[in-house]
Design a protein around this motif. Structure first.
Motif, short mmCIF file in Angstrom:
data_model
loop_
_atom_site.label_atom_id
_atom_site.label_comp_id
_atom_site.label_asym_id
_atom_site.label_seq_id
_atom_site.Cartn_x
_atom_site.Cartn_y
_atom_site.Cartn_z
N GLY A 18 39.85 43.18 -80.38
CA GLY A 18 38.16 42.85 -80.54
C GLY A 18 37.91 41.64 -80.45
N LEU A 22 37.58 40.39 -73.02
CA LEU A 22 36.79 41.78 -72.62
C LEU A 22 35.87 42.18 -73.74
CD1 LEU A 22 36.35 43.96 -70.39
CD2 LEU A 22 38.23 45.19 -71.42
N ALA A 23 36.48 42.00 -74.81
CA ALA A 23 35.55 42.52 -75.79
C ALA A 23 34.36 41.70 -76.13
CB ALA A 23 36.45 42.59 -77.36
N ALA A 50 42.72 43.12 -84.27
CA ALA A 50 43.50 42.32 -83.41
C ALA A 50 44.38 41.35 -84.07
CB ALA A 50 42.37 41.49 -82.59
N ARG A 51 44.93 40.45 -83.77
CA ARG A 51 46.16 39.55 -84.42
C ARG A 51 45.57 38.61 -85.14
NH1 ARG A 51 50.67 38.15 -80.33
NH2 ARG A 51 48.94 37.05 -79.12
N SER A 52 44.30 38.04 -84.61
CA SER A 52 43.71 37.02 -85.47
C SER A 52 43.75 37.34 -87.10
CB SER A 52 42.29 36.33 -84.96
OG SER A 52 42.29 36.16 -83.74
N VAL A 93 45.51 43.20 -87.41
CA VAL A 93 46.74 44.41 -87.19
C VAL A 93 47.52 43.88 -86.05
CG1 VAL A 93 46.92 46.67 -85.93
CG2 VAL A 93 45.17 46.54 -87.57
N ASP A 94 49.17 44.35 -86.41
CA ASP A 94 49.76 43.70 -85.25
C ASP A 94 50.57 45.02 -84.61
OD1 ASP A 94 51.79 42.81 -83.98
OD2 ASP A 94 53.21 42.35 -85.38
N LYS A 96 52.96 45.41 -82.82
CA LYS A 96 54.43 45.58 -82.76
C LYS A 96 54.89 45.73 -83.96
CE LYS A 96 55.43 43.98 -78.21
NZ LYS A 96 55.73 45.79 -77.83
N SER A 119 41.88 47.47 -75.89
CA SER A 119 41.52 46.33 -75.06
C SER A 119 42.45 45.36 -75.21
CB SER A 119 40.19 45.97 -75.42
OG SER A 119 39.47 44.93 -74.66
N VAL A 120 43.81 45.76 -75.01
CA VAL A 120 44.90 44.79 -75.15
C VAL A 120 45.82 44.89 -74.04
CG1 VAL A 120 44.87 44.76 -77.58
CG2 VAL A 120 46.32 46.55 -76.07
N ALA A 121 46.87 43.97 -73.74
CA ALA A 121 47.78 44.08 -72.70
C ALA A 121 48.45 45.53 -72.72
CB ALA A 121 48.81 43.15 -72.86
N PRO A 122 48.54 45.87 -71.59
CA PRO A 122 49.10 47.34 -71.30
C PRO A 122 50.48 47.64 -71.95
CG PRO A 122 48.32 46.68 -69.16
CD PRO A 122 48.33 45.53 -70.07
N LEU A 124 51.10 46.88 -74.83
CA LEU A 124 50.97 47.16 -76.13
C LEU A 124 50.64 48.71 -76.38
CD1 LEU A 124 49.43 44.24 -77.60
CD2 LEU A 124 51.69 44.69 -77.75
N LYS A 148 42.13 48.92 -67.38
CA LYS A 148 43.01 48.64 -66.36
C LYS A 148 43.77 47.30 -66.45
CE LYS A 148 41.04 45.63 -62.92
NZ LYS A 148 40.44 45.25 -61.64
N PRO A 149 44.75 47.25 -65.92
CA PRO A 149 45.47 47.84 -65.04
C PRO A 149 46.36 48.96 -65.40
CG PRO A 149 46.88 45.95 -65.36
CD PRO A 149 45.75 45.82 -66.42
P1 NAD Z 1 42.72 38.68 -74.31
O1 NAD Z 1 44.15 38.06 -73.99
O2 NAD Z 1 41.55 37.96 -74.34
O3 NAD Z 1 42.73 39.30 -75.60
C1 NAD Z 1 43.77 40.04 -76.02
C2 NAD Z 1 43.61 40.72 -77.21
O4 NAD Z 1 44.46 41.59 -77.68
C3 NAD Z 1 43.26 39.77 -78.68
O5 NAD Z 1 42.09 40.11 -79.28
C4 NAD Z 1 44.61 39.48 -79.10
O6 NAD Z 1 44.31 39.57 -80.61
C5 NAD Z 1 44.97 41.09 -79.22
N1 NAD Z 1 46.36 41.11 -79.16
C6 NAD Z 1 47.28 40.58 -78.49
N2 NAD Z 1 48.65 40.95 -78.95
C7 NAD Z 1 48.43 41.75 -80.18
C8 NAD Z 1 49.33 42.43 -80.97
N3 NAD Z 1 50.56 42.29 -80.91
N4 NAD Z 1 48.65 42.97 -81.94
C9 NAD Z 1 47.46 43.27 -82.05
N5 NAD Z 1 46.53 42.75 -81.22
C10 NAD Z 1 46.98 41.99 -80.48
O7 NAD Z 1 42.75 40.05 -73.09
P2 NAD Z 1 41.47 40.39 -72.46
O8 NAD Z 1 41.15 39.90 -71.43
O9 NAD Z 1 40.31 40.89 -73.41
O10 NAD Z 1 42.21 41.74 -71.95
C11 NAD Z 1 42.21 42.87 -72.71
C12 NAD Z 1 42.70 44.21 -71.59
O11 NAD Z 1 41.62 44.70 -70.94
C13 NAD Z 1 44.00 44.02 -70.93
O12 NAD Z 1 44.55 44.85 -70.57
C14 NAD Z 1 43.17 43.38 -69.45
O13 NAD Z 1 44.04 43.63 -68.36
C15 NAD Z 1 42.10 44.38 -69.50
N6 NAD Z 1 40.89 43.91 -68.74
C16 NAD Z 1 40.11 42.67 -68.96
C17 NAD Z 1 39.24 42.28 -68.18
C18 NAD Z 1 38.40 41.09 -68.48
O14 NAD Z 1 37.33 41.12 -67.99
N7 NAD Z 1 38.75 40.44 -69.43
C19 NAD Z 1 38.72 43.30 -67.11
C20 NAD Z 1 39.39 44.43 -67.06
C21 NAD Z 1 40.44 44.68 -67.54
#
Ligand code: NAD
Length: 484
Positions: A18, A22-23, A50-52, A93-94, A96, A119-122, A124, A148-149
Motif C-alpha cells: 500500500g 502502483l498503490a 506494507a513493510r514501512s 506487515v512482513d 516473509k 501490489s507487491v513483487a510476484p 511475495l 502483472k507480471p
Molecule cells: P514498489 O517497489 O514501489 O512497492 C513495493 C511495495 O511492496 C511497498 O509498499 C513495500 O513496502 C512492499 N513490500 C516489499 N517487500 C515486502 C515484504 N517483505 N512484506 C510486505 N510488504 C513488502 O512496487 P510497485 O511499483 O508499486 O509494484 C508493485 C507490483 O505491481 C509489482 O508486482 C509490479 O510488477 C506491479 N506493477 C506495477 C506497476 C507500476 O506502475 N508501478 C504497473 C503494473 C504492475
C-alpha cells in the motif's frame, strides 16, 4: 444523460504494498474517485499493509500526498478527501515473516466482502497467500488480486498458479490486466455484440486485416534492470496486446458472463498459429536529442532485448482464416497511442466512372489518447462537377459524446477494483488464459534466442525500425500513422 452509480456491498480491502508506486499512483487515486462517486459504503475500509513502519495517521498523510500528486481536479474536494482518508487504516506487515499478521487478523472483519490486493513483487505472492490462510484472515469467499507480471514464461506462470491454488480457488483469484478495464475495450464488446451493423462483417469475407498498435513515448527509464530481463514481448504482447487481440477476434459468447467471455478468449489464443521468424521485427531505440539509447538506459552495451516488436499473426479458425493480424508495440516512439484498426476489404467493383482511388472502410478504436472510435466512410465530395468520392471519418470521441459526464468515465483501475468487490471476474484473466498466452509466446522467444537475433535500432521519436514498415509493405499494406 446521468450515469448511474451502484454502491457496492460493505468491504474490507487490504492493499499489500500500500505504500508502493502502483498503490500511490493508481490504486488510491482510483479508490478516491469511486468514494467521491458514492460507490463505497461509509463503513467500508481500505487497509494499507506494507513493510514501512507507519501508523494509520502516517499512512493517511502519505496517501494524501499521493492524491495531491496523482489525482485530478477531485483532489480539491477537501471535505471528500477528509472523509476518504478517515476510511484508511495501516498495518506494518512482513510478507516473509510473522510481523504484523496478528494485528491484521484482528483488524479485518469477518462479515463483509474481503479482498486482498497483492501490489507487491510476484516473489511475495506465495508468502502472502500462505499467511492469509495460516492466520485465518482469508476465508473461502475472500478475493485476491494479483498484478502483472504473471510469470515470465509458461513454467513460472504454472508454478504461480499452483502456488495460489493451494489456498484459493480460481473463482477467488483476480489477475489484473488493466487494459481490460479501459472504457474503449469494453466498448469494443458493446460495439460488436450490441449492434447489428458490425458483426455480420466481422470475418474473412469482409475484413482485409487488423492492426493493433500500442506506442509509448517514454523509454525504460528507471525500470531498466527489470525491463531488460523481459522486453516488449513479455512486458506488453503476452498480456495487453493479446488481450486486445482476443476481444477483437473472439466468437460471441452465449452471454456476458465471466466464464463465457473467458472461454471464447481462450479459444482465440489456442487458435493462434506459430509466427514465422520473417514475420517478427524486433527493435531497440537509439539515442535521441532528449534521451539516451536503450542500451545506455539498461546499462548493457550488448543487450539483445527488444524495446519494440512488430509481428504478423494468424488465427487458425473459420472466421479469420487468411486475415493477418499485425501487432506492434514499442517505447520511445513518436506519439503515445493505443489503437485497434479494422481495415475492411476493397469494393469488388466501383460503379463510379473515373474513380481510381482505393476507398476503404476503416474502423479505428482508440484506447488512448481521447478514448473513442472512428469509422472511415466514403461519400461524395460536396459541390458540383460530377461524382468524386472522398473518405471522411465518422468520429465519436467519448469525451464529446458524453459531454459533461465524460469526467465520470472511470479509470481502468478503479473500475476493476470495484469489480473485485462485486465479485465479477469477466474483466480479469483466468489462469488457463495466462498459461495459453505463455505457451504461444515461449517458442517465439526461444526461436529468436536460438537464432541469436539482434534487434534493429530505430530512431527515438520514430514509428519503429524500417523493417516493421517492410513487414506491411511486402503485403501491399501500410500501418496507420501514429497520431496522438
Ligand atoms: P514498489 O517497489 O514501489 O512497492 C513495493 C511495495 O511492496 C511497498 O509498499 C513495500 O513496502 C512492499 N513490500 C516489499 N517487500 C515486502 C515484504 N517483505 N512484506 C510486505 N510488504 C513488502 O512496487 P510497485 O511499483 O508499486 O509494484 C508493485 C507490483 O505491481 C509489482 O508486482 C509490479 O510488477 C506491479 N506493477 C506495477 C506497476 C507500476 O506502475 N508501478 C504497473 C503494473 C504492475
Amino acid at each position: 444523460m446521468v450515469s448511474r452509480v451502484i454502491p457496492v456491498d460493505d468491504f474490507d480491502l487490504v492493499i499489500f504494498g500500500g505504500t508502493g508506486d502502483l498503490a500511490r499512483r493508481k490504486i488510491f487515486p482510483g479508490l478516491f474517485r469511486r468514494f467521491l462517486a458514492g460507490q463505497m459504503p461509509s463503513t467500508s475500509r481500505i487497509v494499507g499493509a506494507a513493510r514501512s513502519e507507519l501508523d494509520s495517521a502516517g499512512f493517511r498523510d502519505l496517501i494524501s500526498d499521493a492524491l495531491d500528486e496523482f489525482s485530478g481536479d477531485e483532489k480539491s474536494n477537501t471535505e471528500g478527501r477528509k472523509a476518504f482518508l478517515a476510511q484508511l487504516e495501516y498495518v506494518p506487515v512482513d510478507a516473509k515473516g510473522e510481523g504484523g499478521w496478528k494485528e491484521l487478523a484482528e483488524l479485518v472483519r469477518g462479515d463483509v466482502v474481503k479482498a486482498f490486493y497483492f501490489s507487491v513483487a510476484p516473489s511475495l505472492f506465495g508468502d502472502l497467500a500462505e499467511r492469509l490462510h495460516s492466520h485465518n484472515i482469508a476465508d473461502r469467499h475472500s478475493r485476491i488480486v494479483v498484478e502483472k507480471p504473471f510469470g515470465r514464461d509458461l513454467a513460472s506462470a504454472q508454478e504461480l498458479n499452483e502456488t495460489l491454488a493451494e489456498h484459493f480457488k480460481e473463482t477467488q483469484i483476480y489477475r489484473i490486466d488493466h487494459y481490460l478495464g479501459k472504457e474503449t475495450v469494453q466498448n469494443l464488446m458493446a460495439l460488436r455484440f450490441g449492434n447489428v451493423l458490425f458483426e455480420p462483417l466481422w470475418n474473412n469475407h469482409y475484413v482485409d486485416h487488423i492492426q493493433i498498435t500500442v506506442a509509448e513515448t517514454v523509454g525504460v527509464g528507471g525500470r531498466g534492470t527489470y525491463y531488460d530481463r523481459s522486453g516488449a514481448m513479455r512486458d506488453m504482447v503476452q498480456n495487453h496486446l493479446m488481450q486486445l487481440l482476443c476481444l477483437i477476434a473472439m466468437e460471441p459468447p452465449s452471454q456476458f458472463g465471466a466464464d463465457e467471455v473467458r472461454d471464447e478468449k481462450l479459444k482465440v489464443i489456442r487458435a493462434l498459429q506459430d509466427v514465422d521468424a520473417h514475420h517478427i521485427v524486433r527493435g531497440q531505440y537509439d539515442a535521441g536529442s532528449d534521451g539516451p539509447s536503450y542500451r545506455e538506459d539498461v546499462e548493457d552495451p550488448k543487450s539483445h532485448t527488444e524495446s519494440f516488436i512488430a509481428m504478423k499473426c494468424h488465427i487458425n479458425n473459420w472466421r479469420w482464416a487468411g486475415v493477418p493480424f499485425y501487432m506492434r508495440t514499442g517505447k520511445r516512439m513518436k506519439e503515445r497511442v493505443s489503437e485497434i484498426t479494422v481495415v475492411f476489404k476493397d469494393l469488388g467493383h466501383s460503379i463510379f466512372e473515373g474513380d481510381t482511388a482505393r476507398h476503404r472502410n476503416i474502423l479505428s478504436i482508440r484506447l488512448q489518447p481521447n478514448e473513442g472510435m472512428d469509422l472511415q466512410v466514403t461519400i461524395k465530395e460536396p459541390g458540383p462537377g460530377g461524382m468524386r468520392l472522398i473518405d471522411v471519418p465518422l468520429d465519436m470521441t467519448f469525451a464529446d459524446a458524453l459531454g459533461e459526464n465524460a469526467a465520470e468515465v472511470s479509470d481502468a483501475y478503479e473500475r476493476l477494483i470495484m469489480d473485485v468487490i462485486r465479485g465479477n471476474q469477466t474483466l480479469f484473466m483466468r489462469g488457463d488464459e495466462v498459461e495459453a498466452a505463455w505457451a504461444w509466446t515461449d517458442p517465439l522467444i526461444e526461436g529468436w534466442k536460438a537464432r541469436n537475433d539482434v534487434p534493429k535500432t530505430y530512431d527515438a521519436g520514430s514509428a519503429g525500425p524500417e523493417d516493421a514498415m517492410m513487414l506491411m509493405h511486402r503485403d501491399n499494406r501500410r500501418w496507420r500513422d501514429i497520431k496522438g
